[in-house]
Design an enzyme around this catalytic site. Structure first.
Site, PDB file in Angstrom:
ATOM      1  N   ARG A  62       0.816  -1.213   0.000  1.00  0.00           N
ATOM      2  CA  ARG A  62       0.000   0.000   0.000  1.00  0.00           C
ATOM      3  C   ARG A  62       0.850   1.265   0.000  1.00  0.00           C
ATOM      4  O   ARG A  62       0.383   2.331  -0.374  1.00  0.00           O
ATOM      5  CB  ARG A  62      -1.006  -0.037   1.153  1.00  0.00           C
ATOM      6  CG  ARG A  62      -2.105  -1.097   0.906  1.00  0.00           C
ATOM      7  CD  ARG A  62      -3.040  -1.253   2.089  1.00  0.00           C
ATOM      8  NE  ARG A  62      -2.351  -1.578   3.312  1.00  0.00           N
ATOM      9  CZ  ARG A  62      -2.010  -2.802   3.703  1.00  0.00           C
ATOM     10  NH1 ARG A  62      -2.302  -3.841   2.939  1.00  0.00           N
ATOM     11  NH2 ARG A  62      -1.383  -3.002   4.828  1.00  0.00           N
ATOM     12  N   GLU A  99       4.884  -6.990  14.599  1.00  0.00           N
ATOM     13  CA  GLU A  99       4.071  -7.167  15.802  1.00  0.00           C
ATOM     14  C   GLU A  99       3.339  -8.502  15.799  1.00  0.00           C
ATOM     15  O   GLU A  99       2.877  -8.971  16.826  1.00  0.00           O
ATOM     16  CB  GLU A  99       3.084  -6.006  15.983  1.00  0.00           C
ATOM     17  CG  GLU A  99       2.166  -5.756  14.822  1.00  0.00           C
ATOM     18  CD  GLU A  99       2.735  -4.784  13.790  1.00  0.00           C
ATOM     19  OE1 GLU A  99       1.948  -4.301  12.974  1.00  0.00           O
ATOM     20  OE2 GLU A  99       3.941  -4.526  13.762  1.00  0.00           O
TER      21      GLU A  99
END
Length: 176
Positions: A62, A99
């Site tokens: 993106r 994460e």
């Protein structure tokens, strides 16, 4: 209407993606509004107009969307930072932790020249793991990091703090 409100109106939250507990902020609905997209690109480049940016490095995938629009506005080059195995030429790569797992990013060896000023762009800043990895990868090519730009920042995750050792020029249009 304020740009942050216009972005907020179209951001879609996808619960439990890509794993349980994550509230994914999806920017793809923004892409249906060409005027908003142009305004976003303008707002992302404005703070960097006087920073002598040579290349925008867009982070997969993106980060490519607004990154190329930004490069056009700044009349500079654009480089792809992709997941391992997606680029056809000779590459340099870096493994890093996310994460929710680990990943490897790479770029073409000749995408950035030594001492070029590079602005790193991605759609979203969470913990900063991917942007830090991109910074380290660009450091292998001896680039100068002039800053970072993001459409969305999840401020509660502290990603900006993790980027500060590389550059204090961090622009986010919308913060949660």
């Amino acid at each position: 209407m304020n740009l942050a409100f216009r972005i907020t109106d179209l951001i879609r939250t996808i619960p439990d993606f890509p794993k349980p507990g994550i509230q994914f902020k999806d920017i793809t609905p923004l892409l249906s509004d060409p005027i908003l997209c142009a305004d976003i690109a303008d707002a992302l480049v404005d703070p960097f107009k006087d920073k002598s940016v040579d290349v925008i490095a867009g982070v997969e995938s993106r980060g490519f969307i607004f990154g190329l629009m930004m490069a056009q506005r700044l009349q500079c080059g654009f480089a792809l930072i992709r997941k391992k195995g997606k680029l056809p030429g000779k590459t340099i790569h870096l493994e890093y932790d996310l994460e929710y797992g680990s990943a490897v990013i790479e770029m073409h060896e000749d995408a950035i020249k030594s001492d070029q000023n590079v602005l790193i762009h991605d759609d979203l800043l969470a913990t900063g793991g991917t942007a830090v990895a991109a910074s380290k990868l660009l450091g292998l090519g001896q680039a100068n990091i002039v800053g970072y730009s993001f459409v969305v920042e999840l401020g509660f995750l502290g990603g900006s703090k993790n980027l500060q050792p590389y550059s204090n020029n961090i622009v986010s249009l919308l913060r949660y």
